[in-house]
Enzyme design. Structure first.
Site, PDB file in Angstrom:
ATOM      1  N   GLU A 163      43.849  53.350  34.636  1.00 58.52           N
ATOM      2  CA  GLU A 163      44.153  52.700  34.844  1.00 58.52           C
ATOM      3  C   GLU A 163      42.850  51.714  35.349  1.00 58.52           C
ATOM      4  OE1 GLU A 163      48.059  52.212  37.380  1.00 58.52           O
ATOM      5  OE2 GLU A 163      48.068  50.397  36.497  1.00 58.52           O
ATOM      6  N   GLU A 199      39.903  49.852  40.578  1.00 59.63           N
ATOM      7  CA  GLU A 199      40.058  48.882  40.999  1.00 59.63           C
ATOM      8  C   GLU A 199      38.975  47.809  41.644  1.00 59.63           C
ATOM      9  OE1 GLU A 199      43.162  46.789  42.003  1.00 59.63           O
ATOM     10  OE2 GLU A 199      41.876  45.693  42.752  1.00 59.63           O
ATOM     11  N   ASP A 204      34.326  47.440  39.165  1.00 61.82           N
ATOM     12  CA  ASP A 204      34.680  46.236  38.172  1.00 61.82           C
ATOM     13  C   ASP A 204      34.171  46.913  36.954  1.00 61.82           C
ATOM     14  OD1 ASP A 204      34.677  44.197  36.152  1.00 61.82           O
ATOM     15  OD2 ASP A 204      33.553  43.031  37.052  1.00 61.82           O
ATOM     16  N   ASP A 241      44.984  39.354  36.442  1.00 65.03           N
ATOM     17  CA  ASP A 241      44.634  38.492  36.615  1.00 65.03           C
ATOM     18  C   ASP A 241      44.472  37.050  35.417  1.00 65.03           C
ATOM     19  OD1 ASP A 241      44.823  38.881  39.105  1.00 65.03           O
ATOM     20  OD2 ASP A 241      42.575  39.518  39.974  1.00 65.03           O
ATOM     21  N   LYS A 284      43.328  28.169  34.922  1.00 61.73           N
ATOM     22  CA  LYS A 284      42.342  27.444  35.149  1.00 61.73           C
ATOM     23  C   LYS A 284      41.211  27.660  34.512  1.00 61.73           C
ATOM     24  CE  LYS A 284      43.617  25.806  39.287  1.00 61.73           C
ATOM     25  NZ  LYS A 284      43.353  25.687  41.218  1.00 61.73           N
ATOM     26  N   ASP A 320      52.209  38.892  32.176  1.00 66.49           N
ATOM     27  CA  ASP A 320      53.075  37.951  32.017  1.00 66.49           C
ATOM     28  C   ASP A 320      53.404  36.422  31.812  1.00 66.49           C
ATOM     29  OD1 ASP A 320      51.602  38.021  34.243  1.00 66.49           O
ATOM     30  OD2 ASP A 320      52.235  36.830  35.378  1.00 66.49           O
TER      31      ASP A 320
END
Ligand SMILES: C[S@@+](CC[C@H](N)C(=O)[O-])C[C@H]1O[C@@H](n2cnc3c(N)ncnc32)[C@H](O)[C@@H]1O
Length: 230
Positions: A62, A87, A114, A137, A141, A173
């Site tokens: 994951e 993570e 990373d 994420d 922008k 999302d």
């Protein structure tokens, strides 16, 4: 108004930092977290799951595991598979490692790094049986787009490192982000599978979105059985 938003964000961020510091400052919790936590250092150039787990088993990874709500459940559900939670944030990783350690699962490890380095450089060809990438994420922008996880290079590495017939599961999302990610996966050689992404409604972020009635965009992408690694 914008100032209030920033102040609220800063307050919540500091509260998270304090919570992580409290957890990590507890010697018992820290000892439990360190049992499952791997961090890249000068001597670590590859991730070798059989050496990590002491056995050869299908491996699921994951990326951006957050606090581990999904992968802890998944690892408990499939004891015959091995799981790596990757993570980037060291604060979140400490919370994740303690939670994973407390779950007491022999088939779950945490790597703080990373994921782009891990997938692009440190994993062997055709070595992974599933990737789970939930709610990366979105960096909405324009000037932040360079921070996004999904690029053609990363996707080519996902394709290289999954076994033929294996799957990469994705959920976001953000509809516009899904409209970039999904064609990128197809362009790399994946085919869209009909199965559901198992974590799309089970991660920490997913639970919040589902509870708020927000739409989520998820898909499963399979590497054709007959394909080569790259
Ligand atoms: C929006 S959160 C989602 C967390 C979790 N997947 C969930 O759905 O609850 C995105 C997570 O990805 C992590 N992340 C961002 N970029 C990463 C990268 N390059 N490698 C590994 N993790 C990353 C962040 O630190 C954060 O924990």
């Amino acid at each position: 108004m914008a100032g209030e938003g920033v102040a609220r964000y800063r307050h919540a961020f500091m509260a998270r930092l304090r919570k992580a510091a409290r957890i990590w400052g507890n010697p018992k919790a820290r000892e439990i977290g360190e049992r499952v936590l791997f961090a890249p250092d000068d001597h670590l150039f590859t991730i070798d799951p059989p050496a990590m787990f002491g056995r050869r088993a299908p491996i699921e990874i994951e990326i951006g595991a957050g606090k581990g709500e999904f992968i802890i459940e998944r690892a408990a559900e499939f004891p015959d598979r091995d799981f790596i939670a990757v993570e980037l944030s060291s604060t979140i990783t400490r919370v994740l490692a303690v939670r994973c350690g407390r779950a007491g699962l022999d088939n779950l490890r945490v790597v703080r790094m990373d994921a782009r380095t891990l997938v692009n450089l440190m994993l062997a060809d055709a070595s992974v049986s599933a990737f789970h990438i939930y709610y990366p994420d979105p960096w909405p922008k324009e000037r932040h787009v360079k921070h996004r996880l999904f690029t053609p290079t990363l996707v080519a590495s996902l394709f290289r490192t999954v076994e033929p017939g294996a799957t990469a599961y994705v959920a976001t999302d953000v509809r516009d982000y899904s409209a970039e990610i999904f064609p990128m996966m197809l362009a790399a050689g994946f085919i869209r599978a009909v199965e559901a992404a198992p974590g799309a409604e089970r991660t920490g972020f997913a639970r919040k979105y589902v509870a708020a009635g927000k739409p989520v965009y998820s898909a499963a992408f399979r590497k054709p059985r007959e394909s080569k690694s790259n």
